[in-house]
Design a protein around this motif. Structure first.
Motif, PDB file in Angstrom:
ATOM      1  N   THR A  30       0.993  -0.977   0.048  1.00 21.77           N
ATOM      2  CA  THR A  30      -0.057  -0.013  -0.315  1.00 21.77           C
ATOM      3  C   THR A  30       0.777   1.166  -0.100  1.00 21.77           C
ATOM      4  OG1 THR A  30      -0.235   0.365   2.507  1.00 21.77           O
ATOM      5  CG2 THR A  30      -2.080  -1.268   0.870  1.00 21.77           C
ATOM      6  N   TRP A  31       0.231   2.688  -0.236  1.00 17.68           N
ATOM      7  CA  TRP A  31       1.014   3.681   0.053  1.00 17.68           C
ATOM      8  C   TRP A  31       1.402   4.095   0.832  1.00 17.68           C
ATOM      9  CZ3 TRP A  31       3.948   6.827  -2.396  1.00 17.68           C
ATOM     10  CH2 TRP A  31       4.149   7.978  -2.060  1.00 17.68           C
ATOM     11  N   ASP A  32       0.725   4.066   2.366  1.00 13.67           N
ATOM     12  CA  ASP A  32       1.411   3.958   3.859  1.00 13.67           C
ATOM     13  C   ASP A  32       2.362   3.317   3.943  1.00 13.67           C
ATOM     14  OD1 ASP A  32      -0.437   6.220   4.079  1.00 13.67           O
ATOM     15  OD2 ASP A  32      -2.272   4.635   4.660  1.00 13.67           O
ATOM     16  N   GLU A  33       2.570   1.803   3.171  1.00 13.98           N
ATOM     17  CA  GLU A  33       3.735   1.109   3.773  1.00 13.98           C
ATOM     18  C   GLU A  33       4.946   1.609   2.780  1.00 13.98           C
ATOM     19  OE1 GLU A  33       1.251  -3.166   4.573  1.00 13.98           O
ATOM     20  OE2 GLU A  33       2.176  -3.052   2.192  1.00 13.98           O
ATOM     21  N   PHE A  34       4.519   1.925   1.372  1.00 17.05           N
ATOM     22  CA  PHE A  34       5.212   2.080   0.331  1.00 17.05           C
ATOM     23  C   PHE A  34       6.751   3.108   1.205  1.00 17.05           C
ATOM     24  CE2 PHE A  34       6.645   4.756  -3.160  1.00 17.05           C
ATOM     25  CZ  PHE A  34       7.613   3.387  -3.841  1.00 17.05           C
ATOM     26  N   TYR A  35       5.444   4.455   1.619  1.00 15.18           N
ATOM     27  CA  TYR A  35       6.031   5.583   2.405  1.00 15.18           C
ATOM     28  C   TYR A  35       7.320   5.341   3.537  1.00 15.18           C
ATOM     29  CZ  TYR A  35       6.011  10.017   5.236  1.00 15.18           C
ATOM     30  OH  TYR A  35       6.932  10.937   5.608  1.00 15.18           O
ATOM     31  N   ASN A  36       6.866   4.291   4.866  1.00 20.83           N
ATOM     32  CA  ASN A  36       7.616   4.035   5.425  1.00 20.83           C
ATOM     33  C   ASN A  36       8.865   3.023   5.013  1.00 20.83           C
ATOM     34  OD1 ASN A  36       7.714   3.290   8.055  1.00 20.83           O
ATOM     35  ND2 ASN A  36       7.879   1.198   7.800  1.00 20.83           N
ATOM     36  N   VAL A  37       8.494   2.258   4.090  1.00 24.80           N
ATOM     37  CA  VAL A  37       9.870   1.896   3.548  1.00 24.80           C
ATOM     38  C   VAL A  37      11.011   2.833   2.836  1.00 24.80           C
ATOM     39  CG1 VAL A  37      10.799   0.295   1.729  1.00 24.80           C
ATOM     40  CG2 VAL A  37       9.355  -0.159   2.854  1.00 24.80           C
ATOM     41  N   LEU A  38      10.198   4.032   2.539  1.00 27.51           N
ATOM     42  CA  LEU A  38      10.782   5.266   1.435  1.00 27.51           C
ATOM     43  C   LEU A  38      11.338   6.077   2.604  1.00 27.51           C
ATOM     44  CD1 LEU A  38       9.175   6.855  -1.159  1.00 27.51           C
ATOM     45  CD2 LEU A  38      10.197   4.788  -1.026  1.00 27.51           C
ATOM     46  N   TYR A  39      10.913   6.304   3.686  1.00 30.75           N
ATOM     47  CA  TYR A  39      11.378   6.905   4.894  1.00 30.75           C
ATOM     48  C   TYR A  39      12.370   6.118   5.495  1.00 30.75           C
ATOM     49  CZ  TYR A  39      11.541   9.639   9.206  1.00 30.75           C
ATOM     50  OH  TYR A  39      11.652  10.065  10.342  1.00 30.75           O
ATOM     51  N   GLN A  40      12.432   4.352   6.086  1.00 35.32           N
ATOM     52  CA  GLN A  40      13.537   3.618   6.829  1.00 35.32           C
ATOM     53  C   GLN A  40      14.354   3.633   5.662  1.00 35.32           C
ATOM     54  OE1 GLN A  40      12.896   2.654   9.391  1.00 35.32           O
ATOM     55  NE2 GLN A  40      10.568   3.501   9.732  1.00 35.32           N
ATOM     56  N   PHE A  41      14.490   3.549   4.320  1.00 34.28           N
ATOM     57  CA  PHE A  41      15.297   3.495   3.671  1.00 34.28           C
ATOM     58  C   PHE A  41      16.416   4.736   3.316  1.00 34.28           C
ATOM     59  CE2 PHE A  41      14.825   0.531   0.247  1.00 34.28           C
ATOM     60  CZ  PHE A  41      13.993  -0.784   0.953  1.00 34.28           C
ATOM     61  N   THR A  42      16.001   6.218   3.944  1.00 32.03           N
ATOM     62  CA  THR A  42      16.660   7.462   4.003  1.00 32.03           C
ATOM     63  C   THR A  42      17.000   7.700   5.030  1.00 32.03           C
ATOM     64  OG1 THR A  42      14.955   8.088   2.569  1.00 32.03           O
ATOM     65  CG2 THR A  42      15.938  10.358   4.197  1.00 32.03           C
TER      66      THR A  42
END
Length: 338
Positions: A30-42
């Motif tokens: 989902t978008w929320d999960e994807f956003y969290n991945v981008l945040y954690q990757f950063t």
């Protein structure tokens, strides 16, 4: 004028699964999960090198091309596309407001490669290959192997790259295949067709040549198995992937002599199961004169001004309407829909 398709193609989203594993994350759906991945990757050092040197996402030219931007645009389309029996401008649809909001959010929060405004396919994929970012949407063909092999050459074999299904509410897009064209200036078009184009689909020697290349140079038989040879001209020292037509894009029912590359198959399965086929745009005088300026100049410029906080989303979309009146967008769509 005669046309022949060369093979189709489409893009899927690739992600650094080893980074997910390092952070205890699952593949986003989902978008929320994807956003969290981008945040954690950063912000959480996904490669474990102790440096603040990674970001979540890279894109091509500010998400202005629909093949490459599915993970952020979701159900929105930037470009002119075919929907419900007619051509429409996706940039003017209501869902574009939320889509631009998502893109602006991750850019302003620093979760993206800061060069997404100007990225070419070359610069974007190199940021992924070099381990600068953990997510890219790129071609679901031999590039699945290329991304893997080239990333391994730089980041080591522990770098695991996997394609993922589209996020909830989105679909990938298969582009219209490149075409071989016989113009109406040809003196003997039937002979050109029968001896050049049609023979490429003979399920034999000529199709093998156009698909796999020359035996001994592009490919060889090892223990009864047909395999591509190493491309000595490639700086990453990886095997050839095709001659002219990618083996994953065969249009007829040819029983191919080479097994589909295991590194490529997952991406092909995903694009086949979760995609929409684009259509060929055929317009007239207004289309020929203004289409590229609308798609390749006006839209990217406005999107980049929006994500840079130079103008609001609402003002940007209003400006787009104003500018495209002078570029005869209505006439372009009218020609496409004739």
């Amino acid at each position: 004028m005669w046309f022949s398709y060369k093979g189709w193609g489409g893009c899927v989203t690739y992600i650094r699964k080893d980074w997910l594993d390092n952070l205890g994350l699952s593949i986003p759906t989902t978008w929320d999960e994807f956003y969290n991945v981008l945040y954690q990757f950063t912000f959480n050092d996904p490669d474990g090198n102790g440096e603040d040197d990674t970001r979540g996402y890279t894109d091509i030219n500010g998400a202005s091309q629909d093949w490459y931007n599915r993970a952020v645009m979701l159900n929105a389309r930037v470009e002119i596309y075919y929907k419900n029996g007619k051509w429409i401008d996706g940039f003017t649809e209501p869902q574009m407001v939320d889509a631009l909001g998502r893109l602006k959010k991750i850019y302003q929060e620093g979760l993206t490669d800061l060069n997404i405004i100007n990225n070419t396919t070359f610069t974007a994929r190199n940021r992924f290959i070099n381990g600068d970012v953990g997510v890219i949407t790129y071609w679901a063909n031999h590039w699945a192997r290329n991304l893997k092999e080239r990333t391994h050459a730089i980041s080591g074999v522990q770098a695991e790259i996997v394609p993922i299904p589209p996020l909830e509410g989105s679909r990938y897009i298969k582009r219209v295949a490149p075409l071989l064209v016989i113009t109406d200036k040809a003196s003997y078009p039937e002979i050109v067709f029968s001896n050049f184009i049609d023979r490429q689909y003979d399920k034999g020697r000529i199709q093998s040549l156009f698909t796999y290349g020359v035996e001994g140079y592009h490919w060889e038989v090892v223990d009864g198995e047909t395999l591509f040879k190493i491309n000595k001209n490639d700086p990453y020292t990886v095997p050839f992937t095709k001659a002219f037509v990618p083996p994953v894009s065969i249009l007829n029912d040819w029983d191919q002599p080479m097994v589909l590359d295991k590194a490529v198959k997952p991406s092909i399965d995903i694009i086949n199961n979760y995609s929409t086929q684009d259509r060929l745009l055929i317009g007239g005088e207004y289309f020929s004169q203004y289409y590229l300026e609308i798609e390749k100049e006006t839209k990217p410029d406005i999107m980049n001004r929006i994500i840079n906080n130079e103008i609001s989303i609402e003002d940007g979309l209003e400006l787009y309407k104003k500018l495209t009146k002078t570029l005869f967008l209505d006439k372009v769509l009218e020609e496409l829909n004739e």
